[in-house]
Design a protein around this motif. Structure first.
Motif, PDB file in Angstrom:
ATOM      1  N   CYS A 140       0.853  -1.178   0.000  1.00 45.84           N
ATOM      2  CA  CYS A 140       0.000   0.000   0.000  1.00 45.84           C
ATOM      3  C   CYS A 140       0.896   1.237   0.000  1.00 45.84           C
ATOM      4  CB  CYS A 140      -0.912   0.001   1.225  1.00 45.84           C
ATOM      5  SG  CYS A 140      -1.960   1.470   1.352  1.00 45.84           S
ATOM      6  N   ILE A 141       0.811   2.032  -1.054  1.00 41.25           N
ATOM      7  CA  ILE A 141       1.641   3.224  -1.189  1.00 41.25           C
ATOM      8  C   ILE A 141       0.799   4.438  -0.824  1.00 41.25           C
ATOM      9  CG2 ILE A 141       3.071   4.604  -2.736  1.00 41.25           C
ATOM     10  CD1 ILE A 141       3.505   2.065  -4.404  1.00 41.25           C
ATOM     11  N   ASP A 142       1.146   5.067   0.271  1.00 40.70           N
ATOM     12  CA  ASP A 142       0.382   6.200   0.764  1.00 40.70           C
ATOM     13  C   ASP A 142       0.416   7.349  -0.241  1.00 40.70           C
ATOM     14  OD1 ASP A 142      -0.633   8.290   2.707  1.00 40.70           O
ATOM     15  OD2 ASP A 142      -0.365   6.597   4.072  1.00 40.70           O
ATOM     16  N   CYS A 143      -0.761   7.917  -0.524  1.00 42.22           N
ATOM     17  CA  CYS A 143      -0.906   9.084  -1.414  1.00 42.22           C
ATOM     18  C   CYS A 143      -0.678   8.769  -2.888  1.00 42.22           C
ATOM     19  CB  CYS A 143       0.003  10.234  -0.989  1.00 42.22           C
ATOM     20  SG  CYS A 143      -0.262  10.815   0.688  1.00 42.22           S
TER      21      CYS A 143
ATOM     22  N   TYR B  57     -12.020   3.890  -6.413  1.00 41.57           N
ATOM     23  CA  TYR B  57     -12.102   5.072  -5.564  1.00 41.57           C
ATOM     24  C   TYR B  57     -12.043   4.701  -4.088  1.00 41.57           C
ATOM     25  CZ  TYR B  57     -13.076   7.563  -9.787  1.00 41.57           C
ATOM     26  OH  TYR B  57     -12.945   8.107 -11.053  1.00 41.57           O
ATOM     27  N   ALA B  58     -11.274   5.502  -3.343  1.00 40.42           N
ATOM     28  CA  ALA B  58     -11.071   5.276  -1.919  1.00 40.42           C
ATOM     29  C   ALA B  58     -12.341   5.591  -1.138  1.00 40.42           C
ATOM     30  CB  ALA B  58      -9.922   6.150  -1.412  1.00 40.42           C
ATOM     31  N   THR B  59     -12.505   4.940  -0.002  1.00 39.97           N
ATOM     32  CA  THR B  59     -13.648   5.219   0.858  1.00 39.97           C
ATOM     33  C   THR B  59     -13.428   6.452   1.716  1.00 39.97           C
ATOM     34  OG1 THR B  59     -12.806   3.795   2.612  1.00 39.97           O
ATOM     35  CG2 THR B  59     -14.229   2.779   0.986  1.00 39.97           C
ATOM     36  N   ALA B  60     -12.200   6.864   1.882  1.00 40.14           N
ATOM     37  CA  ALA B  60     -11.880   8.068   2.657  1.00 40.14           C
ATOM     38  C   ALA B  60     -10.561   8.609   2.143  1.00 40.14           C
ATOM     39  CB  ALA B  60     -11.775   7.760   4.151  1.00 40.14           C
TER      40      ALA B  60
ATOM     41  N   VAL C  89      -0.617  -4.103  -5.553  1.00 38.97           N
ATOM     42  CA  VAL C  89      -0.136  -2.736  -5.325  1.00 38.97           C
ATOM     43  C   VAL C  89      -1.356  -1.824  -5.333  1.00 38.97           C
ATOM     44  CG1 VAL C  89       1.278  -0.840  -6.191  1.00 38.97           C
ATOM     45  CG2 VAL C  89       2.114  -3.192  -6.356  1.00 38.97           C
ATOM     46  N   VAL C  90      -1.523  -1.062  -4.257  1.00 44.79           N
ATOM     47  CA  VAL C  90      -2.698  -0.204  -4.122  1.00 44.79           C
ATOM     48  C   VAL C  90      -2.284   1.147  -3.549  1.00 44.79           C
ATOM     49  CG1 VAL C  90      -4.162  -2.217  -3.706  1.00 44.79           C
ATOM     50  CG2 VAL C  90      -3.231  -0.966  -1.767  1.00 44.79           C
ATOM     51  N   GLY C  91      -3.154   2.125  -3.701  1.00 43.06           N
ATOM     52  CA  GLY C  91      -3.021   3.395  -3.010  1.00 43.06           C
ATOM     53  C   GLY C  91      -4.100   3.483  -1.946  1.00 43.06           C
ATOM     54  N   ASP C  92      -3.818   4.176  -0.853  1.00 45.42           N
ATOM     55  CA  ASP C  92      -4.875   4.344   0.150  1.00 45.42           C
ATOM     56  C   ASP C  92      -5.773   5.516  -0.219  1.00 45.42           C
ATOM     57  OD1 ASP C  92      -2.890   6.236   0.661  1.00 45.42           O
ATOM     58  OD2 ASP C  92      -2.948   6.024   2.834  1.00 45.42           O
ATOM     59  N   HIS C  93      -5.195   6.601  -0.694  1.00 47.90           N
ATOM     60  CA  HIS C  93      -5.902   7.782  -1.177  1.00 47.90           C
ATOM     61  C   HIS C  93      -4.923   8.580  -2.005  1.00 47.90           C
ATOM     62  CE1 HIS C  93      -3.546   9.997   1.758  1.00 47.90           C
ATOM     63  NE2 HIS C  93      -3.968   9.160   2.695  1.00 47.90           N
ATOM     64  N   GLY C  94      -5.400   9.619  -2.677  1.00 47.42           N
ATOM     65  CA  GLY C  94      -4.519  10.451  -3.482  1.00 47.42           C
ATOM     66  C   GLY C  94      -4.002  11.647  -2.703  1.00 47.42           C
ATOM     67  N   GLU C  95      -3.567  12.657  -3.445  1.00 43.49           N
ATOM     68  CA  GLU C  95      -2.896  13.795  -2.828  1.00 43.49           C
ATOM     69  C   GLU C  95      -2.994  14.996  -3.765  1.00 43.49           C
ATOM     70  OE1 GLU C  95      -1.598  14.059   0.135  1.00 43.49           O
ATOM     71  OE2 GLU C  95       0.464  14.816   0.153  1.00 43.49           O
ATOM     72  N   SER C  96      -3.223  16.180  -3.207  1.00 45.14           N
ATOM     73  CA  SER C  96      -3.098  17.419  -3.968  1.00 45.14           C
ATOM     74  C   SER C  96      -1.615  17.811  -3.978  1.00 45.14           C
ATOM     75  CB  SER C  96      -3.927  18.533  -3.322  1.00 45.14           C
ATOM     76  OG  SER C  96      -3.710  19.765  -3.958  1.00 45.14           O
ATOM     77  N   ILE C  97      -1.050  18.010  -5.160  1.00 47.04           N
ATOM     78  CA  ILE C  97       0.409  18.108  -5.238  1.00 47.04           C
ATOM     79  C   ILE C  97       0.925  19.374  -5.894  1.00 47.04           C
ATOM     80  CG2 ILE C  97       0.682  15.607  -5.269  1.00 47.04           C
ATOM     81  CD1 ILE C  97       1.153  15.854  -8.287  1.00 47.04           C
ATOM     82  N   THR C  98       0.058  20.167  -6.544  1.00 44.19           N
ATOM     83  CA  THR C  98       0.527  21.375  -7.216  1.00 44.19           C
ATOM     84  C   THR C  98       0.330  22.598  -6.318  1.00 44.19           C
ATOM     85  OG1 THR C  98      -1.622  21.704  -8.277  1.00 44.19           O
ATOM     86  CG2 THR C  98       0.009  20.434  -9.484  1.00 44.19           C
TER      87      THR C  98
END
Length: 429
Positions: free
Chosen positions: A26-29, A59-62, A213-222
């Protein structure tokens, strides 16, 4: 910290010598658009996607780590598994997570995690060993050797969960990758640097291993360090989160004006990190499953984080009672879209009154704020994929709102975990 968990349950079945292992990373973000698009150099991830089952619209649940990982490991929503946020609630006693299920069937189970996934959450349930390392111990550093040594020495069959923190702010890009050839942003360059380290972890396990391989949620990066954004967001947060002022109209105009000033990345100028919203750039995450018994396929239909556990166990021919269901890609029979339920419940929202919940149904999204007297938002994702301009569609609003769970989470009834020191160290408080 490392805990050894004694289970009072006996194995239901004995695994055979041919049963595969499991390595779940699980790769965070981790954002889906950075995995799928040609923004970075990720040859290993690309090869894994080509030979495995890939879900492009999951899509993530949170948009906060602990409740997202709870859904990932249990196949259930927060209303059922009990973990409502970083600090509210622990794993409900009647919920069986991945480690408990495979442990009961004879698998050896271990986890190497970091960030807020401390044992106090109950997410260590069922693991024979559960290591929660310091957030500064990175796969880019000395910890990589220890992780590889541990993976190489696991008794078979095993189920290992590895949680990586390298894409989470504050990002440190290895010097060799800190140039534009590996990505326009520090986030993209860190992902390029992570790719060979991910290969090294996978190379450490036997061939007879299912890799997820999964992500837990995404990230605002700009725009993260843009001084104008920092000032405008500070003002917005003070008015919105502390004063209860509905700033969405003004924020929307600023986002529409400023969003195209930076790299061509789906993002909002006034957002930062994750946990504060349910926009697609923080909810659309990758899921790739490859290995013995997993056929190569791409699923573009909308699916959910709660579907990951049933899908993994389906590869092991194990059924589970969950809110999700297995994702199967039959040749010539594309999967159908599944209704997605998601929440924003991050510490950055400065209190439970600012939590939001939403449903995503195909090309439409509905967002509401249960503890605020604000009108809900409805987005037409086909015509407005960046979610910059809510639409006025009462029929759509009524239809989508009825798809929300009748009873949402209740933070006032949840145990507040005594983990403030850990969360402060991580920068959440």
């Amino acid at each position: 910290m490392t805990t050894n968990v004694d289970s009072d349950e006996t194995s239901e079945t004995e695994p055979s010598e041919t049963d595969p292992n499991l390595l779940l990373v699980c790769i965070d973000c981790l954002r889906q658009d950075f995995v799928a698009a040609d923004r970075t150099r990720t040859p290993f991830l690309d090869s894994l996607r080509e030979r495995g089952l890939e879900c492009t619209s999951l899509y993530a649940t949170a948009t906060t780590t602990t409740p997202a990982v709870a859904s990932l490991l249990t196949g259930t929503y927060s209303e059922r598994n009990g973990i409502q946020s970083l600090q509210h609630g622990r794993l409900a006693p009647d919920v069986r997570p991945l480690a408990s299920i495979l442990g009961e069937h004879g698998w050896h189970t271990e986890a190497m995690v970091t960030g807020p996934l401390v044992p106090e959450t109950g997410l260590d349930r069922g693991f024979d060993a559960y290591e929660c390392r310091d957030e500064h111990e990175s796969v880019f550093g000395e910890w990589k050797t220890a992780a590889i040594d541990r993976l190489e020495s696991l008794p078979e069959p095993f189920a290992a969960v590895v949680h990586l923190w390298e894409l989470h702010e504050d990002i440190t890009v290895p010097r060799a990758y800190d140039r534009e050839a590996y990505g326009e942003t520090p986030y993209g360059r860190a992902l390029s640097a992570l790719d060979p380290e991910l290969r090294a972890l996978v190379d450490a396990v036997p061939e007879n291993t299912v890799i997820a391989v999964v992500g837990d949620h995404g990230e605002s990066i700009t725009h993260r360090h843009n001084p104008l954004r920092l000032a405008a967001k500070s003002l917005r947060d003070a008015l919105r989160y502390y004063g209860g002022v509905d700033t969405r109209g003004v924020a929307g105009r600023i986002n529409r004006l400023c969003d195209r000033l930076g790299p061509d990345v789906d993002d909002h100028f006034l957002e930062n990190g994750h946990g504060e919203n349910v926009f697609d750039f923080t909810t659309n995450v990758p899921f790739v499953l490859a290995g013995p018994g997993v056929e190569s396929a791409t699923v573009d239909a909308q699916v959910r984080q709660v579907d990951i556990l049933p899908t993994i166990l389906d590869a092991f021919e194990i059924e589970v009672e969950a809110d999700g269901e297995p994702i199967r890609a039959a040749a010539g029979d594309p999967a159908e879209d599944r209704l997605v339920y998601m929440r924003a419940c991050g510490a950055s929202l400065h209190g439970e009154r600012n939590w939001a919940r939403a449903v995503r149904d195909g090309d439409a999204k509905y967002v509401e704020y249960p503890e605020r007297d604000w009108d809900p938002e409805v987005y037409d994702l086909e015509n407005d994929p960046r979610e910059l301009s809510p639409v006025d569609d009462r029929d759509l609003e009524t239809r989508l709102s009825s798809a929300l769970p009748e009873k949402g989470v209740d933070p006032s009834s949840a145990e507040r975990l005594d983990i403030e020191d850990r969360l402060q160290d991580l920068g959440y408080l």
